[in-house]
Motif scaffolding. Structure first.
Motif, PDB file in Angstrom:
ATOM      1  N   GLU A 186      33.510  59.965  52.067  1.00 58.95           N
ATOM      2  CA  GLU A 186      33.296  59.016  53.156  1.00 58.95           C
ATOM      3  C   GLU A 186      32.377  57.878  52.714  1.00 58.95           C
ATOM      4  O   GLU A 186      32.629  56.698  53.020  1.00 58.95           O
ATOM      5  N   ARG A 187      31.306  58.244  51.975  1.00 57.31           N
ATOM      6  CA  ARG A 187      30.412  57.185  51.481  1.00 57.31           C
ATOM      7  C   ARG A 187      31.142  56.271  50.498  1.00 57.31           C
ATOM      8  O   ARG A 187      30.983  55.040  50.541  1.00 57.31           O
ATOM      9  N   GLN A 188      31.945  56.875  49.621  1.00 60.38           N
ATOM     10  CA  GLN A 188      32.708  56.049  48.693  1.00 60.38           C
ATOM     11  C   GLN A 188      33.692  55.152  49.434  1.00 60.38           C
ATOM     12  O   GLN A 188      33.860  53.970  49.085  1.00 60.38           O
ATOM     13  N   LYS A 189      34.340  55.719  50.477  1.00 60.42           N
ATOM     14  CA  LYS A 189      35.266  54.904  51.267  1.00 60.42           C
ATOM     15  C   LYS A 189      34.541  53.759  51.960  1.00 60.42           C
ATOM     16  O   LYS A 189      35.046  52.627  52.001  1.00 60.42           O
ATOM     17  N   ALA A 190      33.331  54.053  52.520  1.00 54.27           N
ATOM     18  CA  ALA A 190      32.566  52.994  53.181  1.00 54.27           C
ATOM     19  C   ALA A 190      32.161  51.919  52.176  1.00 54.27           C
ATOM     20  O   ALA A 190      32.270  50.700  52.453  1.00 54.27           O
ATOM     21  N   ALA A 191      31.707  52.373  50.973  1.00 55.94           N
ATOM     22  CA  ALA A 191      31.316  51.389  49.953  1.00 55.94           C
ATOM     23  C   ALA A 191      32.518  50.566  49.505  1.00 55.94           C
ATOM     24  O   ALA A 191      32.429  49.334  49.347  1.00 55.94           O
ATOM     25  N   LEU A 192      33.673  51.266  49.304  1.00 61.11           N
ATOM     26  CA  LEU A 192      34.872  50.544  48.904  1.00 61.11           C
ATOM     27  C   LEU A 192      35.336  49.587  49.994  1.00 61.11           C
ATOM     28  O   LEU A 192      35.799  48.469  49.707  1.00 61.11           O
ATOM     29  N   ALA A 193      35.223  50.039  51.270  1.00 62.36           N
ATOM     30  CA  ALA A 193      35.607  49.151  52.375  1.00 62.36           C
ATOM     31  C   ALA A 193      34.704  47.928  52.421  1.00 62.36           C
ATOM     32  O   ALA A 193      35.170  46.792  52.647  1.00 62.36           O
ATOM     33  N   LEU A 194      33.386  48.150  52.190  1.00 61.55           N
ATOM     34  CA  LEU A 194      32.457  47.023  52.178  1.00 61.55           C
ATOM     35  C   LEU A 194      32.772  46.067  51.035  1.00 61.55           C
ATOM     36  O   LEU A 194      32.792  44.830  51.223  1.00 61.55           O
ATOM     37  N   VAL A 195      33.067  46.659  49.855  1.00 68.12           N
ATOM     38  CA  VAL A 195      33.443  45.808  48.722  1.00 68.12           C
ATOM     39  C   VAL A 195      34.725  45.052  49.019  1.00 68.12           C
ATOM     40  O   VAL A 195      34.868  43.849  48.719  1.00 68.12           O
ATOM     41  N   PHE A 196      35.671  45.757  49.650  1.00 69.68           N
ATOM     42  CA  PHE A 196      36.942  45.108  49.987  1.00 69.68           C
ATOM     43  C   PHE A 196      36.734  43.986  50.998  1.00 69.68           C
ATOM     44  O   PHE A 196      37.314  42.898  50.866  1.00 69.68           O
ATOM     45  N   LEU A 197      35.917  44.266  52.028  1.00 66.09           N
ATOM     46  CA  LEU A 197      35.650  43.236  53.032  1.00 66.09           C
ATOM     47  C   LEU A 197      34.928  42.042  52.417  1.00 66.09           C
ATOM     48  O   LEU A 197      35.230  40.878  52.730  1.00 66.09           O
ATOM     49  N   ASN A 198      33.958  42.319  51.531  1.00 66.89           N
ATOM     50  CA  ASN A 198      33.277  41.224  50.850  1.00 66.89           C
ATOM     51  C   ASN A 198      34.258  40.408  50.009  1.00 66.89           C
ATOM     52  O   ASN A 198      34.214  39.165  49.985  1.00 66.89           O
ATOM     53  N   GLY A 199      35.134  41.115  49.313  1.00 70.77           N
ATOM     54  CA  GLY A 199      36.139  40.415  48.513  1.00 70.77           C
ATOM     55  C   GLY A 199      37.065  39.588  49.389  1.00 70.77           C
ATOM     56  O   GLY A 199      37.422  38.452  49.047  1.00 70.77           O
ATOM     57  N   CYS A 200      37.481  40.207  50.525  1.00 70.92           N
ATOM     58  CA  CYS A 200      38.357  39.477  51.450  1.00 70.92           C
ATOM     59  C   CYS A 200      37.645  38.230  52.001  1.00 70.92           C
ATOM     60  O   CYS A 200      38.243  37.145  52.105  1.00 70.92           O
ATOM     61  N   ALA A 201      36.341  38.420  52.390  1.00 73.34           N
ATOM     62  CA  ALA A 201      35.593  37.277  52.919  1.00 73.34           C
ATOM     63  C   ALA A 201      35.459  36.192  51.860  1.00 73.34           C
ATOM     64  O   ALA A 201      35.632  34.992  52.144  1.00 73.34           O
ATOM     65  N   THR A 202      35.156  36.620  50.612  1.00 75.31           N
ATOM     66  CA  THR A 202      35.049  35.637  49.530  1.00 75.31           C
ATOM     67  C   THR A 202      36.367  34.913  49.304  1.00 75.31           C
ATOM     68  O   THR A 202      36.408  33.685  49.102  1.00 75.31           O
TER      69      THR A 202
END
Length: 252
Positions: A186-202
């Motif tokens: 779950e923590r890895q998924k949250a971190a990956l989701a955050l990275v994905f969202l940051n990438g999407c925002a960028t």
């Protein structure tokens, strides 16, 4: 086959052939000599085969004769043994004692019956003792079997309890590891989701900045084109006015 033969002659006479074939001494072609030699070898082979078959027939006849002789000897032995037994019985009857009285025969028969009853009683008593011993042995075996079964059940119960404790320990460890693994996932998924969202925002920001830049560039190019068009139009108007002025001056 033709080794050592030259022009129909042989350097050393063969020891296996007492009478050499005529082809060894006569002259002629090599093929004729080979045919003669082959015919002579075939005849010798047939002769040896016939001798072998004759020997086999003689051996079979001798075996049959030997078997018949053994049968006759055995039959004579048993016949002589039977005759000797008959003569022995006849001799014993000739020297037998005078016949016994009826009372004596009854007493002998009674004694035989008593001995037979005693023997049967001993036989049945022996069987009874054997049966009693077997019964006691069976009872002892059943008692030992029950004791062994009870011990086995106790050991089985202890083993089952130990195995149940081991299974519970292993399962609790498995549940703990699984919960920790789920939490880590779950923590890895949250971190990956955050990275994905940051990438999407960028990526969105980059696309928007590109769009804004292209829009500004298009607007600037349009304004520059309009400015250049106005300049060229003014220059053309000035040139036209100058041309008109020059034309009027020329006409005056």
């Amino acid at each position: 086959m033709l080794d050592g033969w030259f022009f129909g002659q042989c350097s050393k006479p063969s020891s296996s052939l007492s009478n050499p074939p005529p082809s060894f001494v006569k002259r002629g072609s090599l093929l004729e000599k080979a045919n003669d030699i082959q015919m002579h070898s075939n005849a010798a082979a047939l002769n040896s085969l016939a001798q072998h078959e004759e020997k086999k027939a003689k051996l079979a006849s001798m075996q049959t004769t030997t078997k018949y002789a053994l049968f006759c000897i055995t039959f004579s032995y048993f016949r002589a043994l039977h005759l000797v037994r008959q003569q022995k019985e006849a001799f014993s009857l000739s020297r037998s004692k005078p016949p016994l009285s009826n009372e004596r025969m009854k007493m002998i028969q009674e004694h035989k019956n008593c001995v037979g009853r005693q023997q049967r009683l001993e036989y049945y008593m022996k069987k009874a003792r054997v049966g009693e011993e077997r019964k006691l042995q069976r009872i002892e075996q059943e008692r030992l079997e029950k004791r062994r079964i009870s011990q086995f059940e106790d050991m089985n119960r202890l083993a089952m309890n130990r195995l149940a404790a081991i299974v519970q320990r292993v399962y609790r460890g498995y549940l703990g590891r699984k919960s920790v693994e789920n939490l880590r996932l779950e923590r890895q998924k949250a971190a990956l989701a955050l990275v994905f969202l940051n990438g999407c925002a960028t990526e969105i920001e980059r696309a928007w900045r590109g769009y804004c830049g292209r829009r500004d560039a298009i607007r600037l190019r349009r304004e520059m084109a309009e400015f250049l068009f106005l300049l060229r139009e003014q220059e053309a108007q000035l040139e036209e006015d100058e041309f008109v002025i020059q034309l009027q001056s020329v006409q005056d």
